[in-house]
Design an enzyme around this catalytic site. Structure first.
Site, PDB file in Angstrom:
ATOM      1  N   CYS A 255      27.232  84.723  54.210  1.00 17.41           N
ATOM      2  CA  CYS A 255      26.786  84.256  55.526  1.00 17.41           C
ATOM      3  C   CYS A 255      25.290  84.462  55.787  1.00 17.41           C
ATOM      4  O   CYS A 255      24.737  83.758  56.629  1.00 17.41           O
ATOM      5  CB  CYS A 255      27.630  84.829  56.647  1.00 17.41           C
ATOM      6  SG  CYS A 255      27.845  86.593  56.574  1.00 17.41           S
ATOM      7  N   GLY A 427      25.838  93.293  60.990  1.00 16.84           N
ATOM      8  CA  GLY A 427      25.812  93.398  62.443  1.00 16.84           C
ATOM      9  C   GLY A 427      24.808  92.412  63.009  1.00 16.84           C
ATOM     10  O   GLY A 427      23.737  92.202  62.443  1.00 16.84           O
TER      11      GLY A 427
END
Lengths: 872, 109
Positions: A255, A427
């Site tokens: 990602c 995160g």
């Protein structure tokens, strides 16, 4: 039918309960493990993972049909070897960090039972990563894999778990949800299970959102949409290779991988040519449309999940484009408004958009379009040899990791291209609905117990450096090193002959100005006037000649003369503790200040305090700083010989209050106690004698010394509630400071000698000893109980004797001891009670009182001070 | 038998004090056998510094058996590290055996 569904739900709940119970017991048992035991277990797990990197990569590829085996092997290595390398020496048991200067240590506490949700794109590597992190932090972990990757994920979990058990880990600390059509439902049940402590979710947006809304603490990651700005200063050749490595890594399933390149026009031709040379296909406008139609799901506007992790040639085939089978990436120019382009979204496959820009500003703006188009908080990249461009980019873009001159996908993983923490969970901060922008890892899986030790403040003792004492010490002025001085004084100084005494003694070659407009309660306009005089005729010395008001004003005048940029309101901000106050005072003063007191009360010649009336707020502003200390103090009692009786008594009672309050202050020390006791003794001895014989220089000298000693005491220990009340009364009714102090003295001595309703919370005052201090004062004065001669008085009685002595001294001197004696009508006093209470409570003097006065107590002290006193 | 009478009956049984020496990694046969004789048990944890998952499960089972036998098992002299294991495990019967109150919210496991 209904009962069947209920039965199924019941069975699922039972399975969930069983998994959670195993994890819970293991979490309990983990708490007993040492760092050494934990490290041995983690090492064994890592070895097992490394031994199986290929097996697990093949299993993942076979089950998911995504990505590439070769890259999945690398990911498994990153999750095991690289991850282990980073956490190997980290402390996760017991004291894990120490902050010696702050006297704080951090002690680790496991979070307990973690529900770990793992993705389809990195199934085995994420399980390895989370298992090692959980073991290292002594947590239990229940894996809930993606349905399409459940078998390989659970295989990874089983491999590392068995190695851990063989190394002595608690039974059941890793468990997993078996593959079944109701896997998702079982996961949902565990998300809200009361015995799950934390959800650690890596996966699809929906699952991450479900985790975040479960009511549990959750570590989630967000979706990415990585923009990469390629500045003209970058090397086009290395940039092209890095982007290819990154975007083709596991066929783009990572990602953090590049989604849209933003390329400076100056470098675009070479860069695109290099991409082509390295077998990337640059699509025509027509091909871009075809690619977009194939890879974007028209229903959602997001990527077509069937093409996630597929090779470029296959995607091209699906799009109806002819490319050779070795094509690495489909590069798509994104024409028109980037914000509305179908391909300006996350595409976890080797399809990469690009735009060409003509300036750094435009480049950053287009990168922001992508960044805020579905990937806020995740990852961004920049290629530039210009550090300023990198800094501007990093400042503008909202991403948890901004990768510089390297591949964003492998770069984001950490450990390979940079020193970021190795992770498989990125995160995204609040931009992505997460609590952290970290590369999530072991530090996020611990509760941190802070163990602060009590602050040990180093108390200092500071006072005026040169103090000249004894009658006649004003002669020191003859040797004063000054070429230009200004005397700050009041009109009465000339009348009493003090001004001429000073001027006669200054060196003959010294230019002398005089500013004699300091009134009883000077305000800042007085300071400004004096400073203006000093600027017109620059001085190297300020001589303060007068009582407390003059000395205080001169301190502030010197401060503002030396530091014209200072602002009064900024240096007069109230504070709870002067060591933490926000006012910043200059460290160096240039102009010397000579303080010559003509009254025996304030001790201002040796204190770092200065008080000024604020006409706007009708309150007094207090300035406190070492830089306010005079350089020289001249304690010459000859200047007090002509002091009227009333002022003599008022100022003596001011000094007596200083001594008594400094003695009991929360900042008192052995140093200030000695000064306070002796100051008090001198006043009790010298004031009656001075009143009998006002011209007797010896007693005047003793009183003058007492004021100076008490000044040193409060200069370091400060005062207390009595001064707070006196300041408030003085401001409301224009009462001279010594008189205002005197009327509260019996009340506050009694108040402070009783066990407080609330102790003053300050680390410098570990034990309430105010009553002992007062008893010691009584003893020091040699007080005896006339009602019980020969007996040793109790501590309580000694406190009474001290109050009695104060009463007797006041009565002897004619000093008022009650507000009524000041001529203030009772109704007026009571009408202003709220104002008096508020003013007292806001006063800084309150904060060093040995008891924390409650508002009703302040009101009671004010009320009790009104009626005439009886002898204690 | 009323609840009060049952309590009295339990109290009237003989109590055996048995030590748990060393790490509690599995069930201890002689404790199982002693419980089966119908006595109350006081398990002295003075010498126990570690409990495994199997040890926890055995203790829980022991308490279940004592309930069904109508006898009482209590734990004494727990070192903090072992007492914390019971606290974190959230098993109500273990906490009650330590004399601790039940969890404010019903333990799930």
């Amino acid at each position: 039918m209904t009962s069947t569904i209920k039965d199924q739900d019941h069975a699922l709940q039972e399975r969930a309960n069983h998994l959670v119970r195993q994890a819970r017991l293991a979490a309990a048992v983990w708490t007993q493990y040492s760092q050494e035991q934990v490290d041995n277990i983690v090492k064994a797990m890592t070895v097992a993972a490394i031994e199986n990197v290929q097996k697990l990569a093949i299993a993942a590829h076979e089950e998911t049909r995504m990505g590439m085996i070769e890259d999945k092997i690398l990911k498994n290595f990153v999750a095991s070897e690289f991850h282990y390398h980073q956490i190997r020496d980290k402390k996760t048991v017991g004291i894990i960090r120490e902050f010696p200067e702050e006297h704080i240590v951090e002690v680790a506490e496991p979070v307990g039972v973690i529900l770990a949700i793992t993705p389809v794109t990195n199934p085995t590597s994420t399980v390895i990563f989370k298992s090692l992190a959980a073991a290292k932090t002594r947590n239990s972990v229940i894996f809930s894999p993606h349905l399409m990757a459940a078998d390989c994920s659970n295989l990874a979990a089983k491999i590392v778990y068995e190695a851990a058990i063989a190394a002595g880990a608690p039974k059941g600390f890793i468990t997993w949800v078996e593959k079944s059509p109701r896997l998702r439902r079982e996961t949902e049940l565990m998300m809200v299970h009361p015995e799950v402590d934390l959800i650690f979710a890596t996966g699809g947006t929906q699952l991450v959102r479900a985790a975040a809304s479960s009511g549990k603490p959750a570590l989630g990651v967000g979706s990415g949409n990585t923009p990469v700005y390629i500045h003209k200063s970058a090397s086009y050749a290395t940039t092209a290779m890095d982007v290819i490595i990154s975007k083709t890594f596991d066929n783009g399933t990572e990602c953090p991988s590049e989604q849209t390149l933003v390329i400076d026009a100056e470098i675009a031709p070479q860069l695109l040519a290099e991409f082509q040379r390295l077998n990337c296909h640059i699509c025509t406008a027509e091909e871009v449309k075809k690619v977009a139609d194939a890879v974007i799901d028209p229903r959602t506007g997001g990527m077509n999940y069937k093409l996630v992790g597929q090779p470029a040639d296959l995607i091209a085939e699906k799009a109806g484009i002819k490319v050779n089978q070795y094509t690495k990436i489909l590069l798509c120019p994104l024409e028109g408004d980037l914000r509305h382009h179908k391909l300006a979204v996350e595409k976890l496959m080797p399809v990469l958009g690009y735009v060409i820009v003509n300036s750094v500003d435009e480049g950053i703006n287009r990168a922001l379009d992508i960044n805020y188009g579905g990937g806020t908080g995740h990852t961004a990249g920049v290629f530039s040899e210009d550090d300023d461009v990198v800094e501007r980019f990093a400042d503008a873009i909202n991403a948890g990791r901004i990768i510089v001159n390297s591949p964003t996908s492998i770069g984001g993983l950490g450990g390979v291209y940079n020193n970021l923490n190795t992770t498989l969970s990125f995160g995204c901060g609040t931009g992505g609905g997460n609590i952290t922008t970290d590369n999530v890892g072991i530090k996020n899986l611990l509760n941190y117990k802070r163990v602060p030790r009590r602050k040990n403040y180093t108390l200092t003792f500071q006072t005026t450096k040169n103090i000249y004492i004894n009658p006649g010490s004003i002669d020191h002025l003859r040797s004063l090193k000054t070429k230009s001085a200004i005397i700050i004084t009041s009109r009465s100084a000339a009348r009493r002959g003090h001004l001429s005494m000073v001027m006669e003694r200054l060196p003959a070659d010294c230019k002398v100005d005089v500013f004699s407009d300091v009134g009883v309660e000077p305000d800042f306009s007085t300071v400004e006037k004096a400073v203006a005089v000093m600027r017109q005729s620059p001085v190297d010395t300020v001589i303060a000649l007068g009582g407390g008001s003059v000395l205080d004003a001169a301190k502030i005048m010197r401060l503002f003369y030396d530091n014209p940029e200072l602002k009064l309101q900024e240096v007069a901000v109230s504070f709870l503790d002067f060591r933490h106050r926000i006012s910043v005072f200059p460290q160096v003063v240039h102009t010397q200040l000579v303080a010559i007191p003509t009254t025996s009360g304030t001790g201002s010649e040796v204190t770092p305090f200065a008080v000024l009336k604020d006409n706007n707020s009708k309150r007094k502003l207090s300035l406190v700083d070492e830089c306010l200390l005079p350089n020289i103090a001249i304690i010459d009692a000859n200047l007090t010989k002509s002091m009227p009786k009333e002022i003599t008594v008022d100022t003596a009672f001011d000094a007596l209050t200083h001594a008594l309050e400094a003695l009991a202050s929360t900042f008192s020390s052995d140093y200030t106690d000695g000064l306070a006791l002796e100051a008090m003794r001198l006043i009790f001895e010298a004031l009656p004698e001075t009143l009998k014989n006002p011209g007797h220089i010896l007693w005047r000298h003793k009183l003058h010394n007492a004021a100076c000693l008490a000044g040193m005491a409060i200069g370091n220990a400060s005062v207390g509630v009595n001064h707070a009340l006196a300041h408030s009364l003085g401001a409301s009714f224009d009462i001279p400071h010594g008189k205002a102090n005197g009327v509260f003295l019996l009340s506050t001595l009694e108040y402070n000698s009783k066990i407080p309703r609330k102790f003053m919370p300050t680390s410098t005052y570990p034990l309430w000893v105010a009553d002992q201090k007062y008893a010691r004062a009584a003893q020091f004065l040699g007080l005896t109980d006339e009602d019980a001669p020969g007996e040793t008085p109790s501590r309580e009685k000694m406190c009474v004797l001290l109050r009695r002595a104060v009463y007797d001294l006041a009565r002897l001197a004619g000093q008022p001891l009650a507000v009524a004696e000041l001529g203030i009508p009772q109704d007026q006093y009571e009408q202003r009670m709220i104002e008096l209470v508020t003013g007292s409570f806001e006063d800084m003097s309150m904060r060093t009182n040995p008891a924390l006065p409650l508002i009703p107590e302040v009101a009671a002290l004010l009320a009790s001070a009104y009626p005439p006193r009886q002898r204690p | 038998m009323s609840g009060e009478n049952a309590d009295q009956a339990v109290e009237q049984r003989r109590t055996e004090v048995l030590p748990i020496d060393g790490p509690l990694e599995r069930g201890i046969d002689h404790i199982d056998r002693t419980l089966a004789t119908g006595v109350n048990l006081t398990l002295d944890f003075t010498g126990c510094k570690f409990i495994s998952v199997d040890g926890l499960e055995w203790l829980e089972e022991l308490l279940l058996r004592s309930d069904s036998l109508g006898s009482k098992v209590v734990f004494t002299n727990l070192v903090p590290s072992v007492y914390k294991v019971f606290k974190v495990a959230h098993i109500d019967s273990l906490l009650r055996a330590c004399g601790a109150p039940s969890q404010p919210t019903e333990p799930y496991c």
